[in-house]
Design an enzyme around this catalytic site. Structure first.
Site, PDB file in Angstrom:
ATOM      1  N   ASP A 288       3.605  11.637   8.040  1.00 38.00           N
ATOM      2  CA  ASP A 288       3.429  10.796   6.857  1.00 38.00           C
ATOM      3  C   ASP A 288       4.643  11.039   5.956  1.00 38.00           C
ATOM      4  OD1 ASP A 288       2.538   8.966   5.039  1.00 38.00           O
ATOM      5  OD2 ASP A 288       0.524   9.787   4.819  1.00 38.00           O
TER       6      ASP A 288
HETATM    7  C1  NOJ Z   1       2.136   7.376   2.620  1.00 35.35           C
HETATM    8  C2  NOJ Z   1       0.770   6.955   3.050  1.00 35.35           C
HETATM    9  O1  NOJ Z   1      -0.083   8.071   3.106  1.00 35.35           O
HETATM   10  C3  NOJ Z   1       0.765   6.275   4.409  1.00 35.35           C
HETATM   11  O2  NOJ Z   1      -0.523   5.802   4.662  1.00 35.35           O
HETATM   12  C4  NOJ Z   1       1.766   5.169   4.442  1.00 35.35           C
HETATM   13  O3  NOJ Z   1       1.731   4.522   5.685  1.00 35.35           O
HETATM   14  C5  NOJ Z   1       3.139   5.763   4.184  1.00 35.35           C
HETATM   15  N1  NOJ Z   1       3.143   6.380   2.858  1.00 35.35           N
HETATM   16  C6  NOJ Z   1       4.235   4.721   4.269  1.00 35.35           C
HETATM   17  O4  NOJ Z   1       4.188   3.867   3.208  1.00 35.35           O
END
Ligand code: NOJ
Length: 746
Positions: A288
């Site tokens: 993430d």
């Molecule tokens: C953080 C988020 O937790 C995740 O769900 C998302 O896909 C990514 N950022 C990218 O934006």
């Protein structure tokens, strides 16, 4: 010399493949062969580049300051993927840069396409309330069609985290609390996004996230730790991820949390032993955002190099935005801490997806201005969005059949801070397009249009969403007094749920409760529309209103969908995918809890039992609950045998009858309880459901087929097994069913 010739031949094949001059030779080779060919030509730097992902910029040709090195890195082959670059023009520009790199390896463009791209569908939790797997799949299919036409290859969805804590803002993004329903929805969404398979230009790679157990963050506080037994992890929380894998999900994303002290991003047990091991997942894992580097804050690693080591060893193939891999991985290999073969493994997984997407054959195949235009405002997509939006609405209360509104109504007052809201209808994780105010159907527009010229419409905002100002109450009360019926639209603003939007108080914010009370005190019939990305607590006002529709966030067609239900053009059929608590103090509250040794005999039993002294254990609304304008009777379940053996099927018949005055859809739910187990088992577990549309007085016999597999669970040795003994079956229209029927497994 021989070796030189074969390497040279391979090089030619690769150049043929990567230069998009499609030689028949390169095309007929298997993906595996082509991946190996490319890999054999890559330098260590280029390999690490493939494992690196940055967020892009909407204006790649605009002023780029501190981000400037990104494009240089793209040209040097130091990047495998970019997120947040969309539009056929933008993606083409950046892809052209990638093709200036030595090996001309195309980039993957990823984006959070969570509930629609141009056409916004209901938030995922709302869609889950439809319990309509076909409609959910179709919503993901349309999102993929629109986004892929704008150059996107990869969506960071579906989010399949089980969530049992409405304080957690990200409950809006998933399918709620139940592993059975959640698994079916996870698979439907993967099928929808990936369509007929990667390689079709309308298919997005899906990404199951957040692996794992992100929804169990302690206290519902985002990014928080998760502390749970491996048995609970396997038996409940991991199931939807596994379902996504079984449905062929192309990628998975790590979660931010640690699980029992080990950050998910470096968690070998879930990533290597399960996901890439026994589950047989063949896609790649992306971290993430920054989660590799965040392991330093966790106190799990000492520095960025250590973070890169831990994450790659753990099983994370691509680093989203922490730069730990690109900055440190080479040194880790040169110093012998990481073996190059580990890097090769990850790079192969990433390259394989690029081949499967057809990007080596044509890196621009998703950048078609023509397709993008065609999909930009597609009326069929809007019609599908309206359809699932109305199916997502849950009727919680309908006293004296206040809904659907009578044809006699001549004046409607619409009151509340969300009546004329525009962008809020889209909910979190949606794109704000410049022309949104013209495209999104507000609740005011939807209701006014449907009411028509013969109905007088009054409006008063009453108050803001969070502000303490009550000066608008008077106007609201006057509007109510002058109306035959009042429709109040209250709730959160869209950005009160979503990432980093945990709340400790999930009542209606601001002075909205007071506004509802003031308006209801006029004695006029009041329909409440409650808009939110999570279950809210509103029991202190629900008694005052005549009807309650839980409308979540319904997207582009919100106003029309709500009007469809309010005027009875659609008979509501939504069912709650999460338990609604009476108050925050009950959280976590979910239907599938384990029995204690001291369960209360009834709601008033406080005699040294497991209960609150100031609140019943039962929730405000149970999982699976939702009313219709019709009524239905559901028979007790009738199994075709009372004793069965492992492997044998049991057919359970349930008769459902429409006992009301109008045609309607009922979702018949089948639950079971394992009466005695080697581990304490939940008091109820969903094992099946069927939706039926029945005319007035029509009956249907439904059959549910079960085997011992449906009754299996992960025991204390983490083996998925059934155990002999008694199982109670329950059939009904929500999870709160008292009377069961027993069957025995030999
Ligand atoms: C953080 C988020 O937790 C995740 O769900 C998302 O896909 C990514 N950022 C990218 O934006």
């Amino acid at each position: 010399m021989r070796k030189f010739i074969s390497v040279f031949v391979m090089y030619l094949m690769v150049i043929a493949a990567v230069s998009c001059s499609l030689t028949v030779g390169a095309q007929h080779l298997s993906v595996e062969h082509r991946v190996d060919s490319v890999l054999s030509l890559m330098t260590l730097d280029e390999k690490i580049g493939q494992m690196n992902q940055y967020s892009g910029f909407w204006e790649a040709t605009g002023p780029i300051t501190e981000e400037g090195d990104k494009l240089e890195q793209v040209r040097n082959g130091m990047l495998g993927s970019m997120l947040n670059v969309t539009g056929s023009g933008h993606t083409r520009q950046i892809q052209e840069m990638a093709l200036q790199s030595r090996l001309r390896i195309p980039l993957l463009f990823g984006q959070d396409i969570i509930h629609g791209y141009r056409t916004i569908f209901p938030i995922p939790l709302a869609e889950a309330a439809s319990w309509d797997l076909q409609a959910i799949e179709q919503s993901a299919r349309i999102a993929a069609t629109e986004a892929s036409a704008a150059g996107v290859h990869w969506t960071f969805a579906p989010m399949v985290d089980i969530s049992r804590d409405p304080r957690w803002g990200r409950v809006m993004e998933g399918a709620g609390e139940d592993p059975y329903l959640g698994s079916l929805i996870a698979a439907a969404r993967v099928r929808g996004f990936q369509g007929k398979g990667l390689g079709n230009t309308d298919a997005l790679m899906a990404c199951g996230k957040h692996f794992a157990a992100y929804g169990a963050a302690i206290g519902g506080r985002d990014y928080n730790s998760v502390d749970m037994s491996l048995q609970q992890l396997n038996d409940v929380y991991l199931k939807p991820y596994k379902a996504a894998v079984d449905a062929g999900v192309a990628t998975m994303m790590n979660s931010f949390n640690d699980i029992n002290g080990i950050p998910a991003t470096a968690n070998q047990y879930i990533l290597r032993d399960l996901l890439k091991g026994s589950w047989g997942f063949t896609g790649f894992v992306v971290s993430d955002w920054g989660s590799v580097g965040e392991m330093i804050n966790h106190g799990y690693v000492t520095n960025e190099a250590d973070a890169a080591r831990a994450a790659l060893t753990g099983g994370c193939d691509m680093d989203m935005e922490s730069r730990c891999y690109i900055k440190n991985m080479k040194q880790l290999v040169l110093s012998g801490i990481i073996s190059e073969s580990l890097i090769d493994e990850s790079v192969k997984l990433i390259l394989r997806k690029k081949f499967e997407m057809g990007l080596f054959d044509d890196p621009f195949r998703f950048c078609s201005e023509e397709r993008e235009k065609q999909q930009w405002d597609n009326p069929q997509n809007r019609a599908a969005a309206r359809n699932i939006a109305r199916k997502s609405i849950v009727l919680l209360k309908n006293e004296n059949k206040l809904l659907p509104l009578s044809r006699e109504v001549r004046t409607i007052a619409m009151i509340g801070p969300l009546v004329k809201a525009v962008g809020d209808n889209n909910g979190f994780w949606s794109y704000a397009w410049p022309d949104d105010s013209a495209r999104i159907v507000t609740q005011w527009q939807g209701i006014s249009n449907r009411a028509g010229k013969n109905v007088k419409m009054l409006y008063a905002r009453g108050c803001g969403i969070t502000e303490p100002d009550t000066s608008g109450f008077r106007e609201a009360v006057v509007a109510a007094m002058n109306a035959d019926v009042v429709i109040m639209s209250v709730g959160e603003s869209a950005n009160m749920s979503g990432e980093a939007k945990s709340r400790s108080n999930i009542h209606l914010p601001g002075v909205q409760e007071e506004l509802v009370k003031a308006v209801c005190a006029t004695g006029k019939p009041v329909v409440l529309l409650i808009n939110a990305g999570r279950p809210l607590v509103f029991n202190n006002i629900s008694g005052n209103s005549g009807a309650i529709l839980y409308t979540w966030w319904l997207g582009t067609e919100a106003g029309n969908a709500i009007a469809d239900v309010v005027f009875g053009d659609y008979n509501p059929s939504g069912k709650l995918p999460m338990t609604f608590p009476r108050t925050e103090g009950q959280i976590p509250v979910y239907y599938s809890y384990l029995n204690t040794g001291r369960p209360p005999k009834n709601e008033n039993d406080l005699n040294y039992v497991s209960a609150y002294t100031d609140l019943p254990n039962s929730p405000e609304y149970p999982f699976g609950y939702g009313l219709s304008y019709s009524t239905f009777s559901i028979s007790e379940p009738v199994p075709d045998k009372t004793v069965f053996s492992p492997g044998e099927e049991v057919h359970v018949r349930v008769i459902v009858t429409n006992t009301g005055e109008t045609e309607g859809t009922e979702t018949v739910q089948l639950y079971f309880r394992d009466k005695v187990g080697s581990l304490v088992r939940p008091v109820k577990q969903l094992a099946g459901f069927q939706q039926v549309l029945l005319k007035k007085a029509e009956s249907r016999t439904l059959t549910f087929t079960l085997t011992d597999k449906d009754f299996s669970f992960f025991n204390d040795k983490l083996e998925f097994r059934s155990e002999p003994g008694e199982f109670e079956l329950f059939a009904g229209n929500c999870s709160a069913i008292e009377k069961g029927v027993s069957i025995w497994l030999k």
